[in-house]
Write an enzyme that holds these catalytic residues in place. Sequence first.
Site, PDB file in Angstrom:
ATOM      1  N   GLU A 310      39.890  40.019  46.467  1.00 57.84           N
ATOM      2  CA  GLU A 310      39.624  41.023  45.430  1.00 57.84           C
ATOM      3  C   GLU A 310      40.809  41.148  44.467  1.00 57.84           C
ATOM      4  O   GLU A 310      41.182  42.234  44.050  1.00 57.84           O
ATOM      5  CB  GLU A 310      39.330  42.385  46.061  1.00 57.84           C
ATOM      6  CG  GLU A 310      38.145  42.382  47.001  1.00 57.84           C
ATOM      7  CD  GLU A 310      37.824  43.748  47.563  1.00 57.84           C
ATOM      8  OE1 GLU A 310      36.647  44.167  47.522  1.00 57.84           O
ATOM      9  OE2 GLU A 310      38.759  44.425  48.043  1.00 57.84           O
ATOM     10  N   CYS A 409      33.245  52.346  48.063  1.00 62.88           N
ATOM     11  CA  CYS A 409      34.226  53.019  47.217  1.00 62.88           C
ATOM     12  C   CYS A 409      33.738  53.152  45.778  1.00 62.88           C
ATOM     13  O   CYS A 409      34.091  54.108  45.081  1.00 62.88           O
ATOM     14  CB  CYS A 409      35.549  52.256  47.256  1.00 62.88           C
ATOM     15  SG  CYS A 409      35.385  50.472  47.004  1.00 62.88           S
TER      16      CYS A 409
END
Length: 634
Positions: A310, A409
């Site tokens: 990521e 998230c």
Amino acid sequence: MTSLVNNTTTIRPAPVLPSTGALRPLGLDEVAITGGFWADRQRVNGEASIRHCDTWETRVGWIDNFRHALDGTVVQQRTGREFSDSDVYKMIEAMAWEVGRTGDPALEARIVELSALIGRVQEPDGYLNTKFGRPGQEPRYSDLAWGHELYCYGHLIQAAVARLRTGHDDELVAIARRAADHVCAEFGPDGRDGVCGHPEIEVALVELARATGERRYLDQAALFVERRGHGTLPDIEYGREYYQDDVPVRDATVLRGHAVRALYLAAGAVDVAVETGDETLLDVVRDQYERTLARRTYLTGGMGSHHQDEAFGDDHELPPDRAYCETCAGVASVMVAWRLLLATGDAHWGDVVERTLFNVVATSPAEDGQAFFYTNPLHKRVPGSAADPDEVSARALSRLRAPWFEVSCCPTNVARTFASLGAYLATVSDDGVQLHQYAPARIATTLGDGRAIGLEVETGYPHEGDVVVRVTQAPPGEVTLSLRVPAWAVGAATLDGEPVEGGVATARRTFAVGDEVRLSLPVQPRVTTPDDRIDAVRGCVAVERGPLVLCAESTDLPGGLHVDAIRLDPSAPLVADGAGARGRGRAVAHDDADWPYAPEPRERDADGFDLRLVPYHAWANRGPSTMRVWIPTT
């Protein structure tokens, strides 16, 4: 810039409230978005998305983790990842801003209910986490690299700051202050010499210091920033740069590693620099962010080109089909750019906020606000399958928006951003108001010198380019109204019919009630070319319209044509078409062979067709499709 947080605090409903800086942000009590693009998203967020998050966090057991911690069954029954507590806190923050914006009584009651539950779980010394510290669990702070304990505190504290700034000094605030005091005692100068693997506590502690006037929270945040980059976390497969523990913040030249972590740390470092008057630190972080924008950022404003970690890639490593562009990284980038705007007064940071809000943050939620993208690639080669509305999705593997993720998230991050969005529209100084984002809005505030002013903004932006600002309460004496001119409009914008030079249009005079200024921006479609060092899109162009990045979606192509078979004719005019554009496309037929390489291209032009381009934020709302932003030319 020299300032220290003191015991004189200002309560104003805004997520970022520096005690000093070039500009003062306005709160939700001073700005109301009244219509248009962003009002629609705020309405859906308040009516659907926040409640959707609550439903799913209840369903998957993340709220029940707190109950299990009370009844002694948490070891056996806890669900979710090690950081699932944080998503409960982010949801509460979204609720808090929404209550501050609308006064929603049901959300207010839910905040009180959840706060009472969470408060019962907190240990006497302030420690609070459902994953660590009980018999049968790993000890407290035994895994700073991956445990996310401090990260979870960060989101708890930010939820409490939202409550404080919307007029509620309640149980949630008391919980967060006990947790923050615990952090200061545990990780202070005489405590553990460590940092969290996921930055977040830094930005939260500074906002708590601003909201309460307690200097120790700022000092602890500064200590965390200075500790970062000294190898206190273990080396891992991705290197310590994954969690920014490879190089001290002051020595780094660019953002690197996990994109969300890097951006949260940058936001916290800016906050520390502003509140301590550390111009050197501010300059360092600004330079890092500017280099990141110039070399490691996608056209949409998205950041992060690696799926496995990521993370940011190397300079100009920006493949569109493998773009990760996590939605949370978009939110975090807005956080950094907004803080730099407030600190420096440089309006061009508003361009970054605008691009990222329209093309990353607004892309994530579905039109009904009940499904989300976690990642935001700029090219999809294979149509996705509709996500099961009753199943949790793998975050990076969903090809269409999904209702919930194993790591969720992003939905809660979008929810808290939209709920507080009004606080990102405008700022004030001693003698004027500055508009940074354009939406129909009402503004009623007081200038730095104490004069009251009221404004009304009318606009069809982003689809129409006129922005009319009308004075509804005129202060005595001269006032400066400043309106940001986006970079794509510099040289072509007008204010009241007169050409504007540079990136800010200003009108300074003594205003009367009813006076208007009109900013006109060119929002006709335009072609954008990439830096030729971005190998993955060399030979391609993109089309933008105003602040919107457009894309071709197979839904609009004739005969089931795949987006990889289209070319854009750059000689044909682009015209506005609804919210998007229309140009001239050409289909290419490919000859397959046993070997995909040859001395000459194996493709044949087919018939031309009208090529419709739609806003990137709207793609995949009409079912499975292929899509691309960067299109080869004929």
